[in-house]
Design a protein around this motif. Structure first.
Motif, PDB file in Angstrom:
ATOM      1  N   ASP A  46       0.823  -1.211   0.000  1.00 34.97           N
ATOM      2  CA  ASP A  46       0.000   0.000   0.000  1.00 34.97           C
ATOM      3  C   ASP A  46       0.857   1.259   0.000  1.00 34.97           C
ATOM      4  O   ASP A  46       0.608   2.188  -0.758  1.00 34.97           O
ATOM      5  CB  ASP A  46      -0.933   0.023   1.212  1.00 34.97           C
ATOM      6  N   ARG A  47       1.853   1.274   0.858  1.00 34.11           N
ATOM      7  CA  ARG A  47       2.681   2.470   1.022  1.00 34.11           C
ATOM      8  C   ARG A  47       3.514   2.779  -0.215  1.00 34.11           C
ATOM      9  O   ARG A  47       3.748   3.938  -0.539  1.00 34.11           O
ATOM     10  CB  ARG A  47       3.600   2.308   2.223  1.00 34.11           C
ATOM     11  N   HIS A  48       3.966   1.740  -0.924  1.00 29.98           N
ATOM     12  CA  HIS A  48       4.859   1.938  -2.065  1.00 29.98           C
ATOM     13  C   HIS A  48       4.183   1.672  -3.405  1.00 29.98           C
ATOM     14  O   HIS A  48       4.861   1.553  -4.428  1.00 29.98           O
ATOM     15  CB  HIS A  48       6.100   1.057  -1.904  1.00 29.98           C
ATOM     16  N   PHE A  49       2.863   1.567  -3.390  1.00 27.42           N
ATOM     17  CA  PHE A  49       2.062   1.429  -4.606  1.00 27.42           C
ATOM     18  C   PHE A  49       2.455   0.218  -5.453  1.00 27.42           C
ATOM     19  O   PHE A  49       2.554   0.300  -6.671  1.00 27.42           O
ATOM     20  CB  PHE A  49       2.132   2.706  -5.447  1.00 27.42           C
ATOM     21  N   LEU A  50       2.663  -0.920  -4.776  1.00 26.43           N
ATOM     22  CA  LEU A  50       2.918  -2.154  -5.508  1.00 26.43           C
ATOM     23  C   LEU A  50       1.610  -2.653  -6.109  1.00 26.43           C
ATOM     24  O   LEU A  50       0.552  -2.535  -5.500  1.00 26.43           O
ATOM     25  CB  LEU A  50       3.479  -3.239  -4.583  1.00 26.43           C
ATOM     26  N   THR A  51       1.709  -3.227  -7.293  1.00 26.23           N
ATOM     27  CA  THR A  51       0.533  -3.840  -7.899  1.00 26.23           C
ATOM     28  C   THR A  51       0.213  -5.126  -7.143  1.00 26.23           C
ATOM     29  O   THR A  51       1.028  -5.629  -6.370  1.00 26.23           O
ATOM     30  CB  THR A  51       0.777  -4.181  -9.374  1.00 26.23           C
ATOM     31  N   LYS A  52      -0.960  -5.671  -7.405  1.00 25.57           N
ATOM     32  CA  LYS A  52      -1.349  -6.927  -6.760  1.00 25.57           C
ATOM     33  C   LYS A  52      -0.352  -8.031  -7.107  1.00 25.57           C
ATOM     34  O   LYS A  52       0.063  -8.806  -6.251  1.00 25.57           O
ATOM     35  CB  LYS A  52      -2.759  -7.324  -7.196  1.00 25.57           C
ATOM     36  N   ARG A  53       0.065  -8.100  -8.357  1.00 22.76           N
ATOM     37  CA  ARG A  53       1.006  -9.122  -8.798  1.00 22.76           C
ATOM     38  C   ARG A  53       2.377  -8.917  -8.150  1.00 22.76           C
ATOM     39  O   ARG A  53       3.025  -9.873  -7.733  1.00 22.76           O
ATOM     40  CB  ARG A  53       1.125  -9.119 -10.321  1.00 22.76           C
ATOM     41  N   GLU A  54       2.811  -7.663  -8.051  1.00 21.17           N
ATOM     42  CA  GLU A  54       4.080  -7.384  -7.383  1.00 21.17           C
ATOM     43  C   GLU A  54       4.027  -7.813  -5.912  1.00 21.17           C
ATOM     44  O   GLU A  54       5.001  -8.348  -5.386  1.00 21.17           O
ATOM     45  CB  GLU A  54       4.446  -5.905  -7.496  1.00 21.17           C
ATOM     46  N   ALA A  55       2.899  -7.602  -5.266  1.00 22.76           N
ATOM     47  CA  ALA A  55       2.742  -8.033  -3.869  1.00 22.76           C
ATOM     48  C   ALA A  55       2.807  -9.560  -3.777  1.00 22.76           C
ATOM     49  O   ALA A  55       3.392 -10.102  -2.831  1.00 22.76           O
ATOM     50  CB  ALA A  55       1.433  -7.514  -3.292  1.00 22.76           C
ATOM     51  N   GLU A  56       2.230 -10.257  -4.750  1.00 18.53           N
ATOM     52  CA  GLU A  56       2.314 -11.721  -4.772  1.00 18.53           C
ATOM     53  C   GLU A  56       3.763 -12.177  -4.931  1.00 18.53           C
ATOM     54  O   GLU A  56       4.224 -13.076  -4.223  1.00 18.53           O
ATOM     55  CB  GLU A  56       1.474 -12.297  -5.913  1.00 18.53           C
ATOM     56  N   VAL A  57       4.470 -11.542  -5.868  1.00 22.29           N
ATOM     57  CA  VAL A  57       5.876 -11.890  -6.085  1.00 22.29           C
ATOM     58  C   VAL A  57       6.683 -11.581  -4.830  1.00 22.29           C
ATOM     59  O   VAL A  57       7.534 -12.374  -4.414  1.00 22.29           O
ATOM     60  CB  VAL A  57       6.442 -11.147  -7.316  1.00 22.29           C
ATOM     61  N   LEU A  58       6.390 -10.457  -4.196  1.00 23.49           N
ATOM     62  CA  LEU A  58       7.071 -10.090  -2.950  1.00 23.49           C
ATOM     63  C   LEU A  58       6.877 -11.171  -1.894  1.00 23.49           C
ATOM     64  O   LEU A  58       7.827 -11.546  -1.193  1.00 23.49           O
ATOM     65  CB  LEU A  58       6.570  -8.742  -2.445  1.00 23.49           C
ATOM     66  N   SER A  59       5.686 -11.698  -1.772  1.00 26.25           N
ATOM     67  CA  SER A  59       5.435 -12.743  -0.768  1.00 26.25           C
ATOM     68  C   SER A  59       6.259 -13.991  -1.056  1.00 26.25           C
ATOM     69  O   SER A  59       6.768 -14.627  -0.138  1.00 26.25           O
ATOM     70  CB  SER A  59       3.945 -13.080  -0.685  1.00 26.25           C
ATOM     71  N   PHE A  60       6.410 -14.345  -2.333  1.00 28.01           N
ATOM     72  CA  PHE A  60       7.242 -15.493  -2.691  1.00 28.01           C
ATOM     73  C   PHE A  60       8.714 -15.210  -2.383  1.00 28.01           C
ATOM     74  O   PHE A  60       9.427 -16.072  -1.880  1.00 28.01           O
ATOM     75  CB  PHE A  60       7.092 -15.842  -4.170  1.00 28.01           C
TER      76      PHE A  60
END
Length: 107
Positions: A46-60
């Protein structure tokens, strides 16, 4: 079986096993994020405006998964994963995976 896994990977594996026991589809279990870092990842996204897909990749990435593993699980090319990782690093102003993990863990 879990002897070679990090603490986050163990949580991830346990979440996948629990989802499988409940009869959840395998892909849903694979995409489950470790609970300890879920809120930190959501806050960063939310704070850094990651897309939903970027957030998924971040979790991995935080779970210690490799690029080829991520591309297989998300059904995208290796180059697409590399692009997402590059965007994540740029948006979060980190230079490697360890800085990324430190940022998530210290949220």
């Amino acid at each position: 079986m879990n002897d070679d896994l990090s603490a986050l990977e163990v949580e991830f594996a346990l979440a996948a096993d629990a989802a499988e026991e409940r009869g959840a589809p395998q892909e849903r279990a694979v995409l489950a994020m470790p609970s300890a870092s879920e809120s930190a990842i959501a806050a960063l996204a939310d704070r850094h405006f990651l897309t939903k897909r970027e957030a998924e990749v971040l979790s991995f990435l935080v779970a210690g998964r490799s690029g080829p593993y991520i591309s297989e699980q998300l059904c995208v090319s290796d180059n697409t994963v590399k692009s997402h990782v590059r965007h994540i690093y740029t948006k979060l102003d980190v230079h490697n995976r360890q800085e990324l993990i430190d940022l998530v863990m210290h949220q």
